[in-house]
Design a protein around this motif. Structure first.
Motif, mmCIF file in Angstrom:
data_model
loop_
_atom_site.group_PDB
_atom_site.id
_atom_site.type_symbol
_atom_site.label_atom_id
_atom_site.label_comp_id
_atom_site.label_asym_id
_atom_site.label_seq_id
_atom_site.Cartn_x
_atom_site.Cartn_y
_atom_site.Cartn_z
ATOM 1 N N ARG A 1 0.843 -1.201 0.000
ATOM 2 C CA ARG A 1 0.000 0.000 0.000
ATOM 3 C C ARG A 1 0.874 1.245 0.000
ATOM 4 O O ARG A 1 1.970 1.238 0.573
ATOM 5 C CB ARG A 1 -0.919 0.001 1.213
ATOM 6 N N ARG B 1 2.360 4.852 1.034
ATOM 7 C CA ARG B 1 2.556 5.515 2.321
ATOM 8 C C ARG B 1 1.927 6.894 2.215
ATOM 9 O O ARG B 1 2.458 7.780 1.552
ATOM 10 C CB ARG B 1 4.040 5.630 2.643
ATOM 11 N N GLU C 1 1.097 9.153 4.739
ATOM 12 C CA GLU C 1 1.658 10.190 5.593
ATOM 13 C C GLU C 1 3.128 10.396 5.261
ATOM 14 O O GLU C 1 3.764 9.555 4.630
ATOM 15 C CB GLU C 1 1.506 9.827 7.067
ATOM 16 N N LYS D 1 7.166 10.682 5.843
ATOM 17 C CA LYS D 1 8.120 9.872 6.580
ATOM 18 C C LYS D 1 8.689 10.651 7.752
ATOM 19 O O LYS D 1 9.061 11.803 7.626
ATOM 20 C CB LYS D 1 9.258 9.450 5.642
ATOM 21 N N GLU E 1 12.154 6.388 10.548
ATOM 22 C CA GLU E 1 11.173 5.397 10.107
ATOM 23 C C GLU E 1 11.608 4.766 8.800
ATOM 24 O O GLU E 1 12.422 5.303 8.057
ATOM 25 C CB GLU E 1 9.798 6.046 9.944
ATOM 26 N N GLY F 1 11.052 3.178 4.915
ATOM 27 C CA GLY F 1 10.407 3.675 3.707
ATOM 28 C C GLY F 1 11.243 4.742 3.030
ATOM 29 O O GLY F 1 12.238 5.214 3.553
ATOM 30 N N ARG G 1 5.551 13.696 -1.357
ATOM 31 C CA ARG G 1 4.219 13.909 -0.769
ATOM 32 C C ARG G 1 3.573 15.162 -1.346
ATOM 33 O O ARG G 1 2.399 15.147 -1.732
ATOM 34 C CB ARG G 1 4.335 14.020 0.750
ATOM 35 N N ASN H 1 2.434 10.140 -2.980
ATOM 36 C CA ASN H 1 2.113 9.225 -1.885
ATOM 37 C C ASN H 1 0.834 8.436 -2.147
ATOM 38 O O ASN H 1 0.364 7.713 -1.277
ATOM 39 C CB ASN H 1 1.993 9.979 -0.559
ATOM 40 N N GLN I 1 -3.189 0.279 -4.352
ATOM 41 C CA GLN I 1 -2.504 -0.823 -3.683
ATOM 42 C C GLN I 1 -2.226 -1.938 -4.676
ATOM 43 O O GLN I 1 -2.784 -1.965 -5.775
ATOM 44 C CB GLN I 1 -3.318 -1.364 -2.511
#
Length: 237
Positions: free
Chosen positions: A40, A42, A44, A46, A50, A52, A59, A64, A218
């Motif tokens: 799926r 991302r 939000e 990064k 974290e 990814g 974004r 995203n 996705q």
């Protein structure tokens, strides 16, 4: 050639690729994704440390909404094999059945577009107050006292561009000009994407090693033709 999605690493995993605990962490996250049944996007941004690979500019550009894959083993080439876990798909099937689009890495183009937008907005704002002698002396104590460098710092101190850029990177829209530059960037980025990304038959023709394949919404794990486990290709059963 296949399309690959190699799962991202945390900051700790990147700097300690030979640590058995970090290797186990990557493997565990890979197994959790398999169990969830789908890759799926991302949504939000990064956060520091974290896993990814989503950058703030991705974004802002609306990327995203996609699952990112590479055509070929682009990301595995820069990783210790033990830290390489991911999913392998038929690239043409992603285009024809899952609506994937194809294009090169856009990050450098996003950077240049944002730079132009910031410059345009900054030019409409009053200049900042020039750095004081005391502030410049403090800077020289830390960075060195090269006269040309200090002259450049003094000259640049009245410009807002770097302040706006930094504010955008950390998501601080209270900085004068930051929101205006983001709005301008988002108004123009769609045309940039349309020039450098292809869909449908054009996407099939554009497939070549190193390009990115972007799948919207996705991607079911059941569509995978294989898996990457500790750097080794394992065919799907």
């Amino acid at each position: 050639m296949y399309a690959e999605h190699i799962i991202g690493l945390t900051a700790k995993e990147q700097v300690r690729p030979d640590d058995p605990d970090q290797v186990a962490s990557v493997s565990s996250r890979y197994q959790a994704i398999r169990a969830a049944g789908a890759l799926r996007p991302r949504v939000e941004e990064k956060q520091l440390g974290e896993d990814g690979s989503l950058f703030e500019l991705d974004r802002l550009a609306g990327d995203n909404q996609y699952v990112f894959l590479s055509y070929g083993a682009r990301y595995r080439e820069y990783r210790t094999p033990a830290m390489c876990y991911g999913f392998v798909f038929d690239a043409e099937q992603l285009v024809t059945e899952y609506g994937a689009i194809v294009g090169g890495d856009m990050l450098n183009r996003y950077e240049r577009l944002l730079e132009r937008c910031i410059a345009e907005v900054a030019a409409t704002l009053p200049p900042l107050e020039m750095i004081s002698d005391a502030e410049l002396a403090d800077f020289a104590a830390l960075a060195g006292d090269d006269p040309d460098m200090l002259a450049y710092v003094r000259q640049q101190s009245v410009h807002r561009d770097s302040d706006i850029d930094m504010a955008i990177r950390i998501g601080d829209m209270s900085e004068p000009g930051a929101q205006e530059a983001v709005t301008l960037f988002q108004a123009r980025v769609g045309a940039l994407q349309r020039r450098h990304r292809k869909a449908g038959h054009a996407a099939l023709a554009a497939l070549r090693e190193g390009v990115e394949i972007l799948v919207p919404t996705q991607l079911p794990i059941s569509a995978a033709v294989g898996f990457i486990e500790a750097g080794v290709f394992v065919p799907a059963r």
